[in-house]
Design a protein around this motif. Structure first.
Motif, PDB file in Angstrom:
ATOM      1  N   ILE A  25       0.866  -1.180   0.000  1.00  9.01           N
ATOM      2  CA  ILE A  25       0.000   0.000   0.000  1.00  9.01           C
ATOM      3  C   ILE A  25       0.899   1.225   0.000  1.00  9.01           C
ATOM      4  O   ILE A  25       1.707   1.416   0.923  1.00  9.01           O
ATOM      5  CB  ILE A  25      -0.920   0.007   1.229  1.00  9.01           C
ATOM      6  N   PRO A  26       0.904   2.088  -1.047  1.00  9.74           N
ATOM      7  CA  PRO A  26       1.816   3.257  -1.116  1.00  9.74           C
ATOM      8  C   PRO A  26       1.513   4.265  -0.034  1.00  9.74           C
ATOM      9  O   PRO A  26       0.363   4.436   0.369  1.00  9.74           O
ATOM     10  CB  PRO A  26       1.547   3.837  -2.515  1.00  9.74           C
ATOM     11  N   ALA A  27       2.614   4.974   0.445  1.00  2.00           N
ATOM     12  CA  ALA A  27       2.434   6.027   1.447  1.00  2.00           C
ATOM     13  C   ALA A  27       1.782   7.227   0.814  1.00  2.00           C
ATOM     14  O   ALA A  27       1.928   7.493  -0.385  1.00  2.00           O
ATOM     15  CB  ALA A  27       3.776   6.414   2.047  1.00  2.00           C
ATOM     16  N   LYS A  28       1.101   7.996   1.638  1.00  2.43           N
ATOM     17  CA  LYS A  28       0.392   9.175   1.142  1.00  2.43           C
ATOM     18  C   LYS A  28       1.394  10.270   0.784  1.00  2.43           C
ATOM     19  O   LYS A  28       2.293  10.581   1.567  1.00  2.43           O
ATOM     20  CB  LYS A  28      -0.576   9.673   2.214  1.00  2.43           C
ATOM     21  N   ALA A  29       1.351  10.809  -0.429  1.00  2.00           N
ATOM     22  CA  ALA A  29       2.301  11.841  -0.889  1.00  2.00           C
ATOM     23  C   ALA A  29       2.121  13.120  -0.079  1.00  2.00           C
ATOM     24  O   ALA A  29       0.997  13.531   0.192  1.00  2.00           O
ATOM     25  CB  ALA A  29       2.083  12.127  -2.366  1.00  2.00           C
ATOM     26  N   ALA A  30       3.311  13.790   0.265  1.00  2.00           N
ATOM     27  CA  ALA A  30       3.267  15.044   1.015  1.00  2.00           C
ATOM     28  C   ALA A  30       2.802  16.180   0.114  1.00  2.00           C
ATOM     29  O   ALA A  30       3.161  16.232  -1.053  1.00  2.00           O
ATOM     30  CB  ALA A  30       4.648  15.356   1.576  1.00  2.00           C
ATOM     31  N   THR A  31       1.950  17.035   0.670  1.00  2.00           N
ATOM     32  CA  THR A  31       1.434  18.167  -0.095  1.00  2.00           C
ATOM     33  C   THR A  31       2.426  19.315  -0.049  1.00  2.00           C
ATOM     34  O   THR A  31       2.894  19.693   1.027  1.00  2.00           O
ATOM     35  CB  THR A  31       0.091  18.628   0.482  1.00  2.00           C
ATOM     36  N   ALA A  32       2.830  19.875  -1.252  1.00  2.00           N
ATOM     37  CA  ALA A  32       3.777  20.993  -1.316  1.00  2.00           C
ATOM     38  C   ALA A  32       3.104  22.246  -0.777  1.00  2.00           C
ATOM     39  O   ALA A  32       1.973  22.570  -1.158  1.00  2.00           O
ATOM     40  CB  ALA A  32       4.237  21.217  -2.746  1.00  2.00           C
ATOM     41  N   VAL A  33       3.814  22.950   0.097  1.00  2.00           N
ATOM     42  CA  VAL A  33       3.266  24.156   0.721  1.00  2.00           C
ATOM     43  C   VAL A  33       3.579  25.371  -0.145  1.00  2.00           C
ATOM     44  O   VAL A  33       4.702  25.519  -0.634  1.00  2.00           O
ATOM     45  CB  VAL A  33       3.881  24.337   2.130  1.00  2.00           C
TER      46      VAL A  33
END
Length: 834
Positions: A25-33
């Motif tokens: 299960i892939p990790a949730k991608a970080a949202t660019a600020v």
């Protein structure tokens, strides 16, 4: 129990296999600020952007709304172009404008730019902030100097320089710099606050730069002249004054710049001036003596100082001589001082007598001390009696030490290709310490005493620090072996003491043919039919160092660049020149390229031959034609027989050769002597005239039966007399022939001054003690004898001075032929028979 353990282990393995088989299960991608692409620490109204700055947000999503605002103390001076913007892509830009209206209060005010990012539903998601200060860029810098600073400044004085910056509320950092007329940095003379304190004279450029960070935004400069000045003056003798300056004045002051006056305005003429070694002290010698107790003022072009003169009765006699150089007559010197320590020797004339208690020497001519052993002392007593007053007597005693000669600070060490020492006094003279492989050199050394006379060393020997790179014999003959740098150690002996000098010598690769140069790149020639008529183009070769490259056994070829082929040129290897013949040739311009090959290297040069026809009309003139104006008498493998210089009288019409003419007589002279056509037999004081002829062939080198005889070197003048039909009378034309000989004379080495066997004649003694580098000594001349050395009989213990020796050397010329040449070598050495 064992069975239960097996079942448990199997169950665990099954669970592990099941876990491994499950999909990852892939990790949730970080949202660019969202954030600013670029920010500014300072905002300038009058910069290149004229107060407008672009701020860009990145990492936005389409549809987001960004609201912009400015806060802080300087917010009234800053505006954004749009307060609210909807994102249409991932980046968004807004323009921030700074406008202070020139108000000083705006300077350094802080502002904060805020960008609030809302979702499409209007919910605040992010707040992005950045802060900056409001700043004003300088637009102009002006240096302000006082009237004093605009004039000539003085070394060592401090000058407070000021400046103004526009606008007055500009933000900057002041940076000072100083350079001289050559661009050398002297910023150490300037403080950070603008105080200029020059420590030597010169022309300086002062520059003040308004800096923002490391960049100079605006700057201003000014040139200031700094001069040395007279610091002090003192009297040193009855007619001498010593001035002390703040710097070197050797190039700035002349005798005429100085004036010496007493209090009533009478001048004392300055006779001469002398500088100290560093140039800061100037001693003025006056035409007349100063007067005791009188105040004098000394002035130059800029300064003046005063002193009170003292020329009182002498109260002290002092011997100045403290050392005597071994083996050299050292003058004894005394001085008379008055009560103030002023030298009054010249004013109070008298007699001075010297006496010395010395076991290893003597006093010569009344005032010269001669000592023979280093370390010994002499007690010298000087007695003075005044000429005008016999009762005025003074006496002084001093101990003088015998010392070795000081090693000379002024020497010459040079390497030449000849055994003859160079002319050190020539204005163009310069030591040469570079040699190249393949050539032989000779070392020459001299050292000067303090009085600029040459030190007469009893012997000088040479040694190489690396004989594998360069060999040098004790007598100074140099053989370069391979490229590199070696030290040559020179050991000189004077009065039994050794003095050692060291010099670096550079050995370069062997020279090779690099270029050839023609005496002209265009020659004009007549096409009149005459098999003897020709023109010459001298060919000079140069090596890779730009020095003359001697051509020997070279080959030459011509490239004919003409549509109409005609052989007009040949090359003469013996004289290194192109011979041009154009008898009956078609008029026109012919172009050629000469290619010379020597030792596997090639060099080329192009030239033109312009063939002309004799015009039917025109002014008729006469010229002397000589096939060589200069000739080198050295022997080489290009020479096969006797050498000549051929002279003819040519007739021209309109500047084009017509024919050779006969002359009625000819004379040849050199330094007051007359010569016949064979220059090798020497000249006479009696006038010689050569009769009428159509040509004159002057022999410069005679090779007969294996014996070579050379003409004397120097410049000969050849004059031809002829009858001119145009002038209706007899006329005379002259030309010159210069002969040189670059072939070294054999060097004669002195092996001993006392024979190692009994010799019957002076010649036999010379042959026993002297050895030529090449050849054989066949005769000698004895000083004081009218007969040759072979006729001067000797007995045991006899001494003779050998003035010169005759050396016969053998050389190879073309075809391997050997010829002998006779030389007279001057020796001037006294030899002793046993």
């Amino acid at each position: 129990m064992y069975q239960k353990a097996k079942k448990l282990l199997a169950a665990l393995c099954l669970i592990a296999l099941m876990i491994t088989a499950l999909p990852a299960i892939p990790a949730k991608a970080a949202t660019a600020v969202p954030k600013f692409q670029k920010t500014y620490s300072g905002l300038y109204e009058n910069g290149t952007s004229k107060g407008k700055y672009t701020y860009t947000l990145k990492n936005l999503k389409k549809g987001q709304i960004v609201k912009w605002s400015v806060t802080g103390a300087g917010k009234s001076y800053v505006k954004v172009s749009k307060a609210s913007i909807k994102a249409t892509k991932s980046t968004m830009s807004n323009t921030v404008t700074v406008k202070t209206g020139g108000k000083t209060a705006a300077k350094n005010k802080k502002v904060t730019l805020t960008a609030k990012v809302y979702s499409t539903a209007g919910k605040l998601q992010y707040t992005v902030k950045t802060s900056a200060k409001l700043m004003i860029k300088p637009t102009k810098v002006t240096l302000v100097t006082t009237e004093e600073e605009d004039g000539d400044l003085r070394v060592g004085e401090s000058y407070d320089l000021s400046y103004t910056v526009t606008p007055v509320n500009a933000t900057y950092r002041a940076q000072w710099s100083v350079t001289d007329a050559n661009g050398v940095d002297y910023s150490s003379y300037m403080s950070s606050t603008g105080v200029f304190k020059p420590m030597k004279a010169g022309v300086y450029t002062i520059k003040m730069s308004a800096m923002i960070g490391t960049k100079a935004v605006k700057s201003a400069s000014k040139t200031l002249v700094v001069e040395d000045y007279m610091e002090s003056v003192k009297q040193t003798a009855a007619n001498k004054i010593e001035l002390t300056y703040s710097g070197d004045m050797r190039q700035l002051r002349e005798v005429g710049d100085f004036t010496v006056k007493n209090t009533v305005g009478s001048s004392v003429v300055v006779k001469s001036m002398a500088f100290s070694e560093e140039g800061k002290k100037v001693t003025l010698t006056l035409h007349s003596y100063l007067k005791d107790g009188t105040t004098y003022t000394v002035s130059d072009e800029d300064d003046e100082l005063s002193f009170v003169a003292s020329v009182g009765t002498p109260v002290e006699l002092k011997i100045l001589t403290q050392k005597a150089t071994v083996g050299k007559e050292t003058p004894l010197e005394c001085v008379l001082y008055d009560q103030k320590g002023i030298d009054v020797t010249e004013v109070y004339a008298g007699t001075i007598e010297y006496k010395a208690e010395v076991m290893n020497g003597y006093v010569k001519d009344g005032n010269k001390l001669y000592m023979t052993e280093v370390g010994k002392t002499a007690t010298v007593t000087a007695s003075y009696v005044n000429q005008a007053n016999g009762n005025l007597k003074l006496e002084s005693t001093a101990v003088v030490m015998c010392v070795a000669a000081e090693i000379s600070n002024e020497t010459n060490f040079t390497l030449t290709k000849t055994t003859t020492a160079p002319d050190y006094t020539a204005s163009s003279y310069k030591d040469n310490r570079k040699v190249s492989i393949g050539s032989k050199y000779y070392a020459h050394f001299r050292a000067l005493d303090t009085d600029k006379s040459e030190i007469a060393y009893t012997s000088v020997k040479y040694e190489s620090s690396d004989p594998d790179t360069m060999i040098i014999t004790a007598s100074g003959q140099v053989t370069p072996i391979k490229s590199g740098i070696v030290k040559v150690i020179v050991t000189a002996v004077y009065a039994g003491e050794e003095y050692v000098y060291s010099y670096d010598v550079t050995i370069a690769e062997a020279p090779y043919l690099k270029t050839v140069r023609l005496s002209t790149d265009s020659v004009k020639i007549s096409n009149v039919y005459n098999t003897e008529y020709c023109r010459y183009i001298a060919v000079t070769a140069f090596d890779q160092y730009g020095e003359n490259y001697p051509l020997a056994s070279e080959t030459a070829a011509f490239t004919d660049n003409n549509t109409y082929k005609q052989n007009l040129v040949t090359y003469d290897t013996a004289s290194d020149r192109i011979i041009v013949k154009a008898s009956a040739a078609v008029p026109g311009t012919y172009s050629y390229t000469l290619t010379v090959t020597a030792d596997g290297k090639k060099a080329s040069a192009a030239f033109n031959v312009v063939v002309a026809t004799v015009p039917s009309t025109g002014t008729e003139t006469y010229e002397i034609e000589i096939d060589k104006n200069k000739a080198d008498l050295s022997l080489n493998t290009d020479i096969s027989s006797s050498q000549f210089a051929n002279v003819r009288l040519a007739k021209y019409r309109g500047g084009v050769f017509m024919n050779y003419m006969s002359f009625t007589s000819a004379t040849i002279t050199k330094e007051g002597y007359y010569y016949g056509s064979d220059l090798t037999v020497g000249g006479t004081l009696a006038k010689q005239t050569i009769g009428a002829s159509s040509s004159l062939s002057l022999k410069t080198l005679d090779i007969t039966n294996g014996i070579c005889r050379k003409a004397e070197t120097g410049t000969y003048t050849i004059s031809l007399q002829y009858y001119s039909s145009a002038d209706k009378g007899y006329m005379t034309l002259a030309t010159t022939l210069t002969l040189t000989d670059t072939q070294d004379e054999p060097e004669v080495r002195i092996d001993r001054i006392k024979a190692n066997k009994s010799c019957a004649t002076a010649l036999e003694l010379a042959q026993n003690c002297l050895t030529p580098e090449t050849g054989t000594i066949t005769e000698c001349v004895v000083t004081g004898e009218t007969q040759p050395g072979s006729k001067v009989a000797l007995k045991a213990g006899d001494q003779v001075n050998i003035r010169s020796v005759t050396v016969v050397s053998t050389f190879k010329i073309a075809g391997g032929q050997e010829v002998t040449v006779t030389y007279t070598i001057y020796v001037q050495k006294t030899l002793t028979n046993i």
